[in-house]
Write an enzyme that holds these catalytic residues in place. Structure first.
Site, PDB file in Angstrom:
ATOM      1  N   ARG A  91       0.884  -1.173   0.000  1.00  0.00           N
ATOM      2  CA  ARG A  91       0.000   0.000   0.000  1.00  0.00           C
ATOM      3  C   ARG A  91       0.914   1.213   0.000  1.00  0.00           C
ATOM      4  NH1 ARG A  91      -5.339  -0.834   1.203  1.00  0.00           N
ATOM      5  NH2 ARG A  91      -5.565   0.859  -0.297  1.00  0.00           N
ATOM      6  N   GLN A 185     -16.425   0.147   3.347  1.00  0.00           N
ATOM      7  CA  GLN A 185     -15.795   0.177   4.671  1.00  0.00           C
ATOM      8  C   GLN A 185     -16.604   1.014   5.661  1.00  0.00           C
ATOM      9  OE1 GLN A 185     -14.084   0.946   1.731  1.00  0.00           O
ATOM     10  NE2 GLN A 185     -11.878   0.689   2.031  1.00  0.00           N
ATOM     11  N   ASP A 226      -4.327   9.051   5.339  1.00  0.00           N
ATOM     12  CA  ASP A 226      -3.257   8.087   5.082  1.00  0.00           C
ATOM     13  C   ASP A 226      -1.903   8.778   5.083  1.00  0.00           C
ATOM     14  OD1 ASP A 226      -4.282   5.178   4.059  1.00  0.00           O
ATOM     15  OD2 ASP A 226      -5.780   6.728   3.776  1.00  0.00           O
ATOM     16  N   ASN A 236      -6.091  10.887   1.502  1.00  0.00           N
ATOM     17  CA  ASN A 236      -6.960   9.930   2.192  1.00  0.00           C
ATOM     18  C   ASN A 236      -7.829   9.197   1.183  1.00  0.00           C
ATOM     19  OD1 ASN A 236      -7.910   8.748   4.655  1.00  0.00           O
ATOM     20  ND2 ASN A 236      -9.785   9.951   4.464  1.00  0.00           N
ATOM     21  N   LYS A 237      -8.651   8.291   1.695  1.00  0.00           N
ATOM     22  CA  LYS A 237      -9.546   7.502   0.860  1.00  0.00           C
ATOM     23  C   LYS A 237     -10.269   8.395  -0.140  1.00  0.00           C
ATOM     24  CE  LYS A 237     -12.314   4.200  -0.508  1.00  0.00           C
ATOM     25  NZ  LYS A 237     -11.865   3.024  -1.249  1.00  0.00           N
TER      26      LYS A 237
END
Length: 333
Positions: A91, A185, A226, A236-237
Site C-alpha cells: 500500500r 468500509q 493516510d 486519504n480515501k
C-alpha cells in the site's frame, strides 16, 4: 467494550491471524498468514485495511525474522530488508508501513540480532496505540457535547480513540458515516464499530455527503489521513476531497487526523497515489453492479488541498495546515 476491529491482527506461533474485513460484520473469519508473503497478499487483497496493514507489517517482519535465526547477521539483515521493501510496496500511498518496517529494523540493527524483530514489533504496536489515544484526546477536545460528526471511510483506532476520549469527557457524539464504495468500509466497518461503542450512527451513501453538509445537520467533518504532506495536503480515501470542499462551502470545519505529518513528503509530488484495478468498482460485495462492457476507474486515494482543511490533529496536538513544521520543533533529524 473493546471494538472487534481494534484487535484484528494477532501474532501466533503458527503465523499472523488477520480478521477478514472484506466479510465483516456479516462473517467473522480469520485468515492465517504463515509467511511474510502471505501477509503481503492479504494486504493487497484488502483482507485488512486502515491501520490493519500497519500491524500486519509489524508481525509479517517477525514471521520472516523467525526463518533467519542462525544465519550470519549481514545475510539475515539483507533478507529482512528485502522483505521490508516487499511489505511497504503493498500500500504505497500510506507511509505507516514504512514506519512499521523501520522500527523493526532499528531494533534488529541495534542488537545485530534478527530475533529482536519481535521486540521492535511489540514496541511499534504499543507506540501506535499510545499515539492514537493522544490523537483521539486532541480531537475530542475540538468537539462540543452533542456534536454531530461526519466521517468517511474507516478511521480505525483514530476513530475509536476519539469516541473513547469524548466518552471520558462525558460528551455525546452522533455520526453520519458514508458507505465508502466499492468495499463499503464505512457501512460495514465504521458504522458497525460505532454502534458497538454505543454511538448514535446514521449511514448515508457516498453521493449524499454534500447534501447532508448543506442541511446544517453536521457540526464537523472528521477523517483519518493516510498521509499529510508538510505543505498541508491531506491524502486519504478517495471521496474525502469532495466532502472537504462541500464542508468548506457550507461552513463546516474539517479536522484531518494523522499521527504525524510526513517529513519525507514536502509536497504531493512525493506521494504516489495507488490506483487499483478498475474492475473493482464494477461490483459490490462480490455482486456485479455493471456489466463487463463498462470500464471502471479506481484511484484509491485523493488529495485535499490545505485551503479546505481547517486543521490537522496529531498525537502532539492540533496544527493549522500551514504550520506543520511546528510538529517537529526541537527534534534532531
Amino acid at each position: 467494550m473493546q471494538p472487534v476491529l481494534a484487535d484484528s491482527v494477532r501474532l501466533t506461533d503458527d503465523g499472523v491471524l488477520i480478521l477478514d474485513r472484506r466479510q465483516f460484520p456479516f462473517e467473522r473469519d480469520w485468515v492465517l498468514c504463515r509467511t511474510a508473503g502471505d501477509v503481503a497478499r492479504a494486504i493487497e487483497d484488502m483482507v485488512t485495511q486502515s491501520s490493519g496493514p500497519y500491524f500486519a507489517v509489524l508481525y509479517g517482519m517477525v514471521l520472516h525474522a523467525r526463518t533467519l535465526e542462525g544465519k550470519p547477521f549481514p545475510e539475515a539483515r539483507a533478507e529482512l530488508a528485502t522483505t521490508a521493501a516487499m511489505l511497504e510496496n503493498t500500500r504505497r500511498t500510506n507511509n505507516a508501513l514504512r514506519k512499521a518496517t523501520k522500527i523493526v529494523l532499528d531494533h534488529v540493527d541495534a542488537a545485530r540480532d534478527v530475533s529482536q524483530a519481535l521486540e521492535g514489533a511489540l514496541e511499534g504496536d504499543r507506540a501506535y496505540r499510545a499515539k492514537s489515544r493522544a490523537l483521539g484526546e486532541h480531537t475530542a477536545n475540538l468537539l462540543q457535547d452533542n456534536a454531530t460528526v461526519m466521517t468517511h471511510c474507516w478511521a480505525d483506532l483514530y476513530l475509536t480513540e476519539t469516541v473513547r476520549a469524548a466518552q471520558r469527557q462525558d460528551k455525546t457524539l452522533r455520526f453520519f458515516c458514508t458507505e465508502t464504495r466499492p468495499y463499503l468500509q464505512g457501512a460495514r466497518l465504521t458504522a458497525e464499530t460505532l454502534v458497538e461503542m454505543g454511538v448514535d450512527t446514521t449511514l448515508i451513501t457516498d453521493g449524499m455527503g454534500a447534501a447532508v453538509l448543506q442541511s446544517g445537520a453536521v457540526d464537523a467533518l472528521v477523517t483519518a489521513a493516510d498521509r499529510v504532506t508538510m505543505d498541508g495536503h491531506v491524502v486519504n480515501k478517495v471521496g474525502t476531497l469532495g466532502l472537504a470542499v462541500a464542508a468548506h462551502a457550507f461552513g463546516v470545519p474539517f479536522h484531518a487526523q494523522v499521527q504525524a505529518p510526513d517529513h519525507a513528503a514536502p509536497t504531493t509530488e512525493h506521494v504516489e497515489i495507488e490506483y487499483r484495478d478498475g474492475a473493482e468498482v464494477l461490483q459490490v460485495l462480490g455482486r456485479p453492479s455493471a456489466t463487463p462492457r463498462v470500464k471502471g476507474l479506481y484511484p484509491a486515494f485523493d488529495v485535499t488541498p490545505p485551503r479546505f482543511v481547517t486543521d490537522v490533529v496529531t498525537d502532539r496536538g492540533v496544527f493549522h495546515a500551514a504550520e506543520l513544521d511546528k510538529y517537529y520543533e526541537g527534534e534532531q533529524r
